[in-house]
Design an enzyme around this catalytic site. Structure first.
Site, PDB file in Angstrom:
ATOM      1  N   ARG A  19       0.864  -1.429   0.137  1.00 33.33           N
ATOM      2  CA  ARG A  19      -0.036   0.029   0.014  1.00 33.33           C
ATOM      3  C   ARG A  19       0.970   1.289   0.230  1.00 33.33           C
ATOM      4  O   ARG A  19       0.240   2.283  -0.314  1.00 33.33           O
ATOM      5  CB  ARG A  19      -0.765   0.014   1.205  1.00 33.33           C
ATOM      6  CG  ARG A  19      -2.054  -1.284   1.157  1.00 33.33           C
ATOM      7  CD  ARG A  19      -2.773  -0.896   2.592  1.00 33.33           C
ATOM      8  NE  ARG A  19      -3.664  -0.006   2.523  1.00 33.33           N
ATOM      9  CZ  ARG A  19      -4.880   0.001   2.026  1.00 33.33           C
ATOM     10  NH1 ARG A  19      -5.250  -1.080   1.632  1.00 33.33           N
ATOM     11  NH2 ARG A  19      -5.593   0.955   1.630  1.00 33.33           N
ATOM     12  N   GLY A  52      -4.700   8.743   4.208  1.00 32.70           N
ATOM     13  CA  GLY A  52      -5.511   9.641   3.434  1.00 32.70           C
ATOM     14  C   GLY A  52      -5.232  11.146   3.515  1.00 32.70           C
ATOM     15  O   GLY A  52      -3.900  11.541   3.886  1.00 32.70           O
ATOM     16  N   GLU A  75      -2.838  -1.785 -21.886  1.00 35.93           N
ATOM     17  CA  GLU A  75      -2.711  -2.438 -20.597  1.00 35.93           C
ATOM     18  C   GLU A  75      -1.038  -2.839 -20.557  1.00 35.93           C
ATOM     19  O   GLU A  75      -0.252  -2.946 -19.686  1.00 35.93           O
ATOM     20  CB  GLU A  75      -3.538  -3.779 -20.312  1.00 35.93           C
ATOM     21  CG  GLU A  75      -3.241  -4.613 -19.129  1.00 35.93           C
ATOM     22  CD  GLU A  75      -3.030  -4.088 -18.002  1.00 35.93           C
ATOM     23  OE1 GLU A  75      -3.435  -2.819 -17.759  1.00 35.93           O
ATOM     24  OE2 GLU A  75      -2.768  -4.622 -16.986  1.00 35.93           O
ATOM     25  N   LYS A 110       1.701  -1.764 -18.192  1.00 37.24           N
ATOM     26  CA  LYS A 110       2.483  -2.603 -17.231  1.00 37.24           C
ATOM     27  C   LYS A 110       3.928  -2.574 -17.319  1.00 37.24           C
ATOM     28  O   LYS A 110       4.855  -2.561 -16.509  1.00 37.24           O
ATOM     29  CB  LYS A 110       2.327  -4.291 -17.917  1.00 37.24           C
ATOM     30  CG  LYS A 110       1.183  -4.980 -17.437  1.00 37.24           C
ATOM     31  CD  LYS A 110       0.997  -5.097 -15.884  1.00 37.24           C
ATOM     32  CE  LYS A 110       0.521  -4.223 -15.142  1.00 37.24           C
ATOM     33  NZ  LYS A 110      -0.906  -3.784 -15.090  1.00 37.24           N
ATOM     34  N   HIS A 154      -2.919   8.810 -37.886  1.00 32.27           N
ATOM     35  CA  HIS A 154      -3.546  10.237 -37.599  1.00 32.27           C
ATOM     36  C   HIS A 154      -2.412  10.803 -36.632  1.00 32.27           C
ATOM     37  O   HIS A 154      -2.739  11.893 -36.095  1.00 32.27           O
ATOM     38  CB  HIS A 154      -4.554  10.214 -37.084  1.00 32.27           C
ATOM     39  CG  HIS A 154      -5.843   9.296 -37.731  1.00 32.27           C
ATOM     40  ND1 HIS A 154      -6.459   9.978 -38.661  1.00 32.27           N
ATOM     41  CD2 HIS A 154      -6.276   7.981 -37.884  1.00 32.27           C
ATOM     42  CE1 HIS A 154      -7.341   9.375 -39.495  1.00 32.27           C
ATOM     43  NE2 HIS A 154      -7.231   8.038 -38.924  1.00 32.27           N
ATOM     44  N   LYS A 178      -0.253   0.360  -4.168  1.00 28.65           N
ATOM     45  CA  LYS A 178      -1.143  -0.534  -4.907  1.00 28.65           C
ATOM     46  C   LYS A 178      -2.663   0.056  -4.693  1.00 28.65           C
ATOM     47  O   LYS A 178      -3.179  -0.101  -5.591  1.00 28.65           O
ATOM     48  CB  LYS A 178      -1.286  -2.039  -3.804  1.00 28.65           C
ATOM     49  CG  LYS A 178      -2.090  -2.937  -4.575  1.00 28.65           C
ATOM     50  CD  LYS A 178      -1.645  -3.914  -5.569  1.00 28.65           C
ATOM     51  CE  LYS A 178      -2.546  -4.828  -6.116  1.00 28.65           C
ATOM     52  NZ  LYS A 178      -2.494  -4.840  -7.388  1.00 28.65           N
TER      53      LYS A 178
HETATM   54  O1  M6R Z   1      -7.776  -1.333  -6.768  1.00 29.73           O
HETATM   55  P1  M6R Z   1      -8.169  -0.686  -8.438  1.00 29.73           P
HETATM   56  O2  M6R Z   1      -8.439  -1.915  -9.328  1.00 29.73           O
HETATM   57  O3  M6R Z   1      -9.238   0.505  -8.247  1.00 29.73           O
HETATM   58  O4  M6R Z   1      -6.983   0.146  -8.845  1.00 29.73           O
HETATM   59  C1  M6R Z   1      -6.899   0.895  -9.849  1.00 29.73           C
HETATM   60  C2  M6R Z   1      -5.793   1.260 -10.425  1.00 29.73           C
HETATM   61  O5  M6R Z   1      -4.973   2.015  -9.443  1.00 29.73           O
HETATM   62  C3  M6R Z   1      -4.833  -0.054 -10.706  1.00 29.73           C
HETATM   63  O6  M6R Z   1      -5.276  -1.042 -11.626  1.00 29.73           O
HETATM   64  C4  M6R Z   1      -3.326   0.514 -11.173  1.00 29.73           C
HETATM   65  O7  M6R Z   1      -3.697   1.075 -12.330  1.00 29.73           O
HETATM   66  C5  M6R Z   1      -2.411  -0.580 -11.421  1.00 29.73           C
HETATM   67  N1  M6R Z   1      -1.127  -0.063 -10.687  1.00 29.73           N
HETATM   68  C6  M6R Z   1      -2.030  -1.223 -12.461  1.00 29.73           C
HETATM   69  O8  M6R Z   1      -1.175  -2.217 -12.627  1.00 29.73           O
END
Ligand code: M6R
Length: 615
Positions: free
Chosen positions: A27, A103, A484, A488, A507, A610
């Protein structure tokens, strides 16, 4: 964004806090800290900038006296840089009171001014220290009643926060509160826990209680009490955690990401399980909720990051099967304009964590505007599902690596299920048997890609370790996969990467092509549409003519692409809507292998966290 853990019970708390923080480190990993009330009733605290390992080493060199009441924090910096001073916990009341926070307290400047005028001296640049100082003052004003003081403070805070606090005058008590930020309770025998999510205490208990919006919790070894911000008692909602501690361990893999990529067949199978009945998709959680899907004229899918790319695949599937218009909106853009939504709109949110602040706010906004809401989520007890009219859980198991992989596959699977479920309910799909069979076959096909292409793609990444830029092209459902693939690569290898709709190339983006530029091209099966296939093959020729190095992802047996590709990655034959789940796998492996070749930490990439619980 920030992981929080609290403990009260008979065991020495430091090990429990550090184990919880290790599981929550995904996190945020800018700093970590713990505070403990020791056996003699004194509060001790240690906090260090850097990853949890730095704190661990410091505690090993100079241990804190231990006790059975403690709080711990791992930080993703918002207010103030990642320094020892800005790390949590923050102390007040002559260092007898400790506070941790996740937060952003939006009115912190005004509160800070008020406290400065009162003579408070701050030791950090954080909004959290303001809350701690406020609590210190309220504690004195309320005659040493920590719960009362805490309630008076949270009522003054604006923004998003999970706060935990403890005071050395009250060993055996931790108080917490949440607004728009996660906090769950873990129930033990003669001990209780608090955590940003269940991973914080999964080693000790799988019995949990969800805490609602604007609620306050107090835990002692034998009791848990919850009330709202007005002080009215609340009955928290119990839930059992369906996975165990082993699921959140690396288990011999080189990284969580490697493990999670490999777990995709299982994640997809678990998401499908129990949702196919008599050759039809029937999602049990949606039984009796047909009115969510009938009488709507529009679906909006809202999400962020990887989840928003899953949403784009969902758009194609839901439009095809349920015959209703679908738009995809980035959650952080959605609520800051004036979207046309109402009772005839279904807003579907997608979130692995269920706590992404942007997505949560979009869901709340949609509900306020009278829209119907459904969430697709991977985390039990999370806020977004509880704010929605209905939820379809993905069963990917805990995803620890910051880069989302198996959750993405599970999200697409859930969207495919939702599309077929809606199609049946709306009477738009007469016979879904072919698609249902395709769905059921997915886990095995994903396993085949993992097995057949892992080494080839890893080798390719090794050769390209010095590459400075990679482009990704796709059409139809290949387009979200191009996006995606680029995300990544960016997030874990720090290489410039862009995904484009292949048709958009002429374009503008084609100007980026120069000799040697690597371009991944997702080629759709000619069996689905000879026309779309031929357009993509033409796009390949256009970039080849300008010197691009073309890496093609195409179905087995697609001979048409061979003359124009420098490398071909094969995927098994699958229906059009199902190809994305196969094509994404080599791109995940590529990003992971390239980051590894560069010596980077694939699980904890720089600057990221995360779960993005701030806007
Ligand atoms: O927990 P969530 O699915 O809401 O998170 C959304 C994005 O923050 C998450 O997918 C982020 O883009 C990842 N780091 C992608 O690998």
């Amino acid at each position: 964004m920030c992981g929080i853990v609290g403990y009260v019970g008979p065991r020495p708390s430091q090990d429990i806090l550090l184990a919880g923080l290790a599981r929550l480190e995904y996190r945020g990993y800018d700093s970590a800290g713990v505070a403990v009330i020791d056996g003699g009733g004194s509060l001790g605290m240690r906090k260090k900038a850097g990853k949890l390992a730095v704190l661990r080493d410091s505690l090993a060199d100079a241990p804190l006296p231990d006790g059975s009441t403690g709080i711990g924090h791992t930080r993703w910096a918002t207010h103030g840089g990642p320094t020892d001073g800005n790390a949590h916990p923050h102390l007040a009341d002559d260092d007898k009171l400790a506070v941790i926070h996740n937060g952003i307290i939006e009115n912190f400047s005004a509160l800070r001014e008020e406290l400065l005028a009162d003579g408070v001296v701050f030791r950090s640049e954080t909004d959290t220290e303001v809350a701690a100082a406020l609590l210190g003052r309220a504690y004195a004003d309320n005659g040493g009643d920590l719960q009362l003081a805490f309630r008076s403070v949270v009522n003054r805070l604006e923004g998003a926060f999970t706060l935990l606090a403890m005071h050395e005058d009250h060993p055996g008590l931790v108080v917490g509160a949440r607004r728009n930020s996660p906090l769950v309770i873990g129930l033990g025998e003669g001990e209780n826990f608090l955590g940003s999510d269940v991973a914080a205490f999964i080693e000790y208990t799988r019995k949990a209680l969800a805490i609602g919006q604007d609620q306050i919790v107090s835990i002692t070894p034998d009791a848990v009490t919850v009330m709202d911000f007005a002080g009215t008692p609340v009955e928290p909602e119990p839930f059992d955690v369906s996975w165990d501690a082993a699921a959140a361990e690396k288990g011999g893999w080189s990284s969580f990401m490697a493990k999670e990529v490999a777990e995709q067949p299982e994640a997809v199978a678990n998401t499908i399980r129990g949702r196919i009945k008599d050759g039809q998709v029937v999602i049990p959680e949606l039984e009796g909720l047909d009115e969510l899907f009938i009488g709507i004229n529009r679906v909006i899918i809202t999400a962020c990051g990887t989840a928003s790319y899953a949403a784009l695949v969902g758009k194609y599937a839901i439009e095809q099967w349920a015959r209703v218009a679908v738009d995809v909106e980035l959650a952080h853009e959605f609520r800051y304009r004036d979207p046309v939504i109402g009772a005839d709109t279904l807003v579907v949110s997608i979130s692995q964590s269920g706590e992404t602040m942007d997505t949560l706010m979009a869901v709340k906004y949609a509900r306020e505007r009278g829209a119907r809401t459904l969430s697709i989520c991977n985390t039990q007890g999370a806020t977004i599902p509880r704010e929605s009219d209905a939820v379809v859980y993905t069963h990917a198991g805990p995803e620890v690596a910051v880069a989302s992989t198996k959750a993405f596959s599970a999200q697409i699977t859930a969207l495919l299920l939702l599309g077929l479920h809606m199609g049946r309910v709306r009477g738009a799909v007469a016979d879904a048997s072919v698609d249902v069979a395709e769905l059921a076959a997915l886990p095995e096909k994903i396993a085949k890609v993992l097995e057949s292409e892992h080494e080839h793609v890893t080798q390719l990444a090794g050769w390209m370790a010095d590459t400075r830029s990679v482009l990704f092209l796709g059409r139809h459902v290949g387009y979200p996969i191009a996006l995606e693939g680029a995300l990544k690569l960016k997030e874990i290898s720090y290489i410039h990467a862009e995904g484009f709709a292949a048709g958009e190339l002429k374009h503008g983006p084609i100007a980026l092509i120069e000799p040697g530029q690597p371009v991944f091209v997702l080629v759709p099966s000619p069996r689905h549409s000879a026309l779309v296939h031929s357009k993509v093959v033409s796009n390949i020729q256009e970039i080849r003519a300008r010197g691009a190095r073309v890496i093609v992802i195409a179905e087995e047996g697609d001979a048409a692409v061979l003359p124009f590709a420098d490398e071909v990655i094969h995927i098994p034959l699958a229906g059009a809507m199902f190809e994305p789940l196969l094509a994404v796998v080599p791109l995940q492996i590529f990003a992971m292998a390239l980051a590894t070749a560069k010596g980077l930490d694939v699980d904890q990439p720089r600057n990221l966290a995360k779960s993005v619980t701030v806007e």
